[in-house]
Write a protein that holds these residues in place. Structure first.
Motif, PDB file in Angstrom:
ATOM      1  N   TRP A  28       0.828  -1.203   0.000  1.00 28.15           N
ATOM      2  CA  TRP A  28       0.000   0.000   0.000  1.00 28.15           C
ATOM      3  C   TRP A  28       0.863   1.254   0.000  1.00 28.15           C
ATOM      4  CZ3 TRP A  28      -0.724   4.287   3.033  1.00 28.15           C
ATOM      5  CH2 TRP A  28      -1.892   5.033   2.795  1.00 28.15           C
ATOM      6  N   TRP A  76      -7.750  10.209  -1.431  1.00 28.63           N
ATOM      7  CA  TRP A  76      -7.146   8.951  -1.870  1.00 28.63           C
ATOM      8  C   TRP A  76      -7.206   7.890  -0.781  1.00 28.63           C
ATOM      9  CZ3 TRP A  76      -3.317   5.271  -1.349  1.00 28.63           C
ATOM     10  CH2 TRP A  76      -3.054   4.501  -2.488  1.00 28.63           C
ATOM     11  N   LYS A  79     -10.614   6.456  -0.492  1.00 29.31           N
ATOM     12  CA  LYS A  79     -10.929   5.549  -1.598  1.00 29.31           C
ATOM     13  C   LYS A  79     -10.135   4.247  -1.485  1.00 29.31           C
ATOM     14  CE  LYS A  79     -11.475   5.637  -6.599  1.00 29.31           C
ATOM     15  NZ  LYS A  79     -11.302   6.415  -7.813  1.00 29.31           N
ATOM     16  N   TYR A  80      -8.873   4.320  -1.045  1.00 33.22           N
ATOM     17  CA  TYR A  80      -7.997   3.155  -0.911  1.00 33.22           C
ATOM     18  C   TYR A  80      -7.453   3.088   0.506  1.00 33.22           C
ATOM     19  CZ  TYR A  80      -8.017   3.756  -5.968  1.00 33.22           C
ATOM     20  OH  TYR A  80      -8.405   3.917  -7.279  1.00 33.22           O
TER      21      TYR A  80
END
Length: 85
Positions: A28, A76, A79-80
């Motif tokens: 990640w 971001w 979303k992730y």
């Protein structure tokens, strides 16, 4: 086989067969870093960015549609989300 140490203390990891281990690319943290770089350039690839601006953005310069890095980061990460372990 190449050495496992680089200047600056970074460590390269190699597989038992001597090839470089690229598993870090699926983390990640790495995906976040690459997404940040592209967002800072306004979503442009390096070649497109160089033809449009002729240079890379400076450290705190933001060419993306968001106001700044913090605004982009909130969007971001929502979303992730980072993996929970």
């Amino acid at each position: 086989m190449p050495k496992n140490k680089k200047k600056g203390g970074k460590v390269n990891s190699y597989l038992p067969n001597g090839k470089k281990d690229y598993s870090y690319r699926s983390t990640w943290k790495h995906k976040f870093s690459r997404a940040r770089n592209k967002a800072q350039r306004g979503g442009l690839a390096k070649a497109e960015m160089m033809s449009k601006y002729g240079r890379f953005p400076k450290k705190n310069e933001w060419w993306g549609p968001e106001r700044d890095f913090e605004e982009w980061k909130e969007m971001w990460v929502a979303k992730y989300p980072p993996p929970t372990e």
